[in-house]
Design a protein around this motif. Structure first.
Motif: not given
Length: 529
Positions: A113-114, A119-120, A99-102, A132-136
């Motif tokens: 975004s999932h 890579e995205y 999961r990418i949050k921006h 600000n980006f975060s990935v989990d």
């Protein structure tokens, strides 16, 4: 209070203590069988009362997994607006969804975004914007459970050339009178819309024909022809000039004299706690509906014009007053102007700046600065002068009252006559006075219903039995005749000298040509009536 957790697999009762336990959680580093279902029992004992409560439940390992966090988060800009976000995970063989949050830090909006790989690629980001980006990640496939701890990173997208020029409106300029076919024009504007800047704006360029000028402020003075001409204003950042410039038509018109003479800005008390800043003006009845008006204001002084961004607001059609949105306590920090736009052609005049700021109910009303009286036949001509406005004291004269009486009867208030004079007249003739009798005169300023101090002491004049204008005219005629005789004498002498000089020049065979520098001065075009 004592908490104990015991567990076992489905083949027996819970009897194995938790390897790493606190009063709130239990940690297993390894399960003997990852796909097994375990029985778990949490037992809470109240030692003083020797009471125990047990809560049993079952746990299937594959459905209660929290993956470890991602590693090596990287953000790269491939081209304007397009980013490649990549990362790794130590358990790549386990099925997961990332999961990418921006978040746009400026406006704090969140987008999720999932994606199924590490890579995205996306092309949805604005230039020069702080994100600000975060990935989990979350287990998938035969696994289920909880999101991992997120990994975050800030990122500024690269600059691009501005989309637009600065914000401006037709009429946001002032112009000097024309000299030799040219004039100095001061253009004024606001900063570029934040959505269109795409970077740090460092300067502005003004273009007209083959000429260009650079400005690092929100105004520029340029030299233009006296004819109506278009100018383009472009914003510049390190990546280039505006893709779409701002176009202004610089006309040669001004607002009408009626508007100039009547335009005022006042601080008006609405009640004991509220004050508003109101602009008002007059226009001739025959041109109503022919001109739309725009009110301008900015911080500055008349000699320097705007010291920052100019502000403006279009006035609703047909209105001749407008409330300006400025705190009255800061009103003296600004200057105020008006421009008119012809409703048929769309051409706007230059800004007329008023030098005055008034208060509807002044604290004090300054006296007349000078007053004189002149005796005429059976009348007295009264003149006076007064400053057009007092910017600091915010006083507005709305009329003047001329008072007079026979000097020997002025102690009787019933014997004092008066007349109200419009504010821009500054003269008044008191007629039908008996000749040879002393009369006293004074002038009193008015601001709405607030009177000012009279001129003191009163001026004394004696009406004449004859008209002094006749005597002065006779003197002027005699003086004119004498001057005429003198001019004829001088011209005759000069002509004789010139004849002698011409003879010498002709003899030498030379031709003398004198070129005098031309200099034409004209005002701007007709005012907008």
């Amino acid at each position: 209070m004592e908490v104990t957790l015991l567990y076992s697999n489905t083949r027996g009762d819970p009897n194995i203590p938790c390897p790493q336990q606190t009063n709130t959680d239990c940690l297993w580093l390894d399960f003997p069988a990852a796909d097994a279902t375990y029985k778990i029992q949490v037992q809470v004992t109240n030692k003083p009362k020797q009471q125990t409560v047990s809560v049993p439940f079952a746990c299937k390992v594959t459905q209660n997994i929290k993956p470890g966090p991602i590693e090596n988060l990287s953000i790269v800009s491939e081209r304007p607006g397009c980013l490649v976000i990549s990362w790794t995970h130590p358990r790549e063989n386990r099925s997961k969804v990332y999961r990418i949050k921006h978040t746009n830090v400026l406006i704090d909006n969140l987008t999720n975004s999932h994606y199924n790989s590490c890579e995205y690629n996306t092309s949805e980001f604005r230039p020069y914007t702080h994100y600000n980006f975060s990935v989990d990640c979350l287990p998938s496939g035969i696994y289920a459970g909880y999101f991992s701890d997120p990994v975050s990173q800030d990122f500024w997208t690269p600059m691009t050339a501005p989309d637009l020029g600065p914000s401006a409106t037709n009429g946001s300029f002032t112009s000097t009178l024309c000299v030799d076919g040219h004039r100095n024009v001061t253009l004024m504007w606001q900063s570029v819309d934040p959505e269109a800047r795409n970077g740090i704006i460092t300067s502005y360029q003004i273009r007209s024909g083959h000429e260009s000028w650079i400005s690092t402020t929100f105004s520029a003075t340029v030299i233009l022809t006296c004819d109506p001409v278009s100018v383009a204003i472009l914003a510049f950042n390190p990546e280039g000039f505006s893709v779409s410039p701002t176009i202004l038509l610089i006309s040669s018109s001004t607002v009408s004299k009626t508007v100039q003479n009547s335009f005022v800005v006042e601080i008006v008390n609405m009640n004991s706690t509220t004050e508003i800043l109101k602009a008002s003006w007059e226009e001739k009845e025959e041109v109503k509906g022919e001109v739309d008006y725009t009110i301008f204001w900015c911080k500055g002084r008349l000699e320097q014009f705007c010291e920052g961004e100019i502000q403006w607001s279009e006035v609703p059609a047909g209105d001749t007053e407008f409330s300006i949105l400025i705190e009255s306590s800061h009103a003296v920090e600004y200057i105020y102007g008006i421009s008119g736009t012809n409703t048929h052609t769309g051409i706007a005049s230059s800004v007329f700046w008023t030098p005055c700021l008034f208060r509807r109910v002044p604290y004090t009303l300054p006296p007349i600065t000078a007053m004189n009286v002149k005796s005429l036949k059976d009348s007295v001509y009264v003149t006076w002068s007064a400053d057009s406005c007092y910017y600091q004291s915010q006083v507005r004269y709305t009329s003047f009252v001329v008072k007079w009486c026979r000097t020997d009867a002025c102690n009787d208030a019933s014997q004092i006559s008066n007349a109200t004079v419009p504010v821009r007249q500054l003269t008044y003739t008191v007629s039908s006075l008996p000749a040879g009798v002393n009369h006293s005169f004074t002038v009193q300023p008015m601001s709405y219903n607030t009177p000012g101090r009279e001129v003191d002491p009163w001026k004394v004049a004696v009406p004449s039995a004859t008209d002094p204008v006749v005597d002065s005219n006779l003197t002027a005629v005699l003086g004119g005749l004498a001057s005429g005789v003198l001019v004829v004498t001088v011209v005759t002498f000069v002509c004789r000298c010139c004849q002698k000089r011409r003879a010498k020049i002709k003899k030498l065979g030379d031709t003398l040509i004198v070129h005098l520098p031309g200099r034409s001065v004209s005002e701007l075009g007709s005012p907008l009536e």
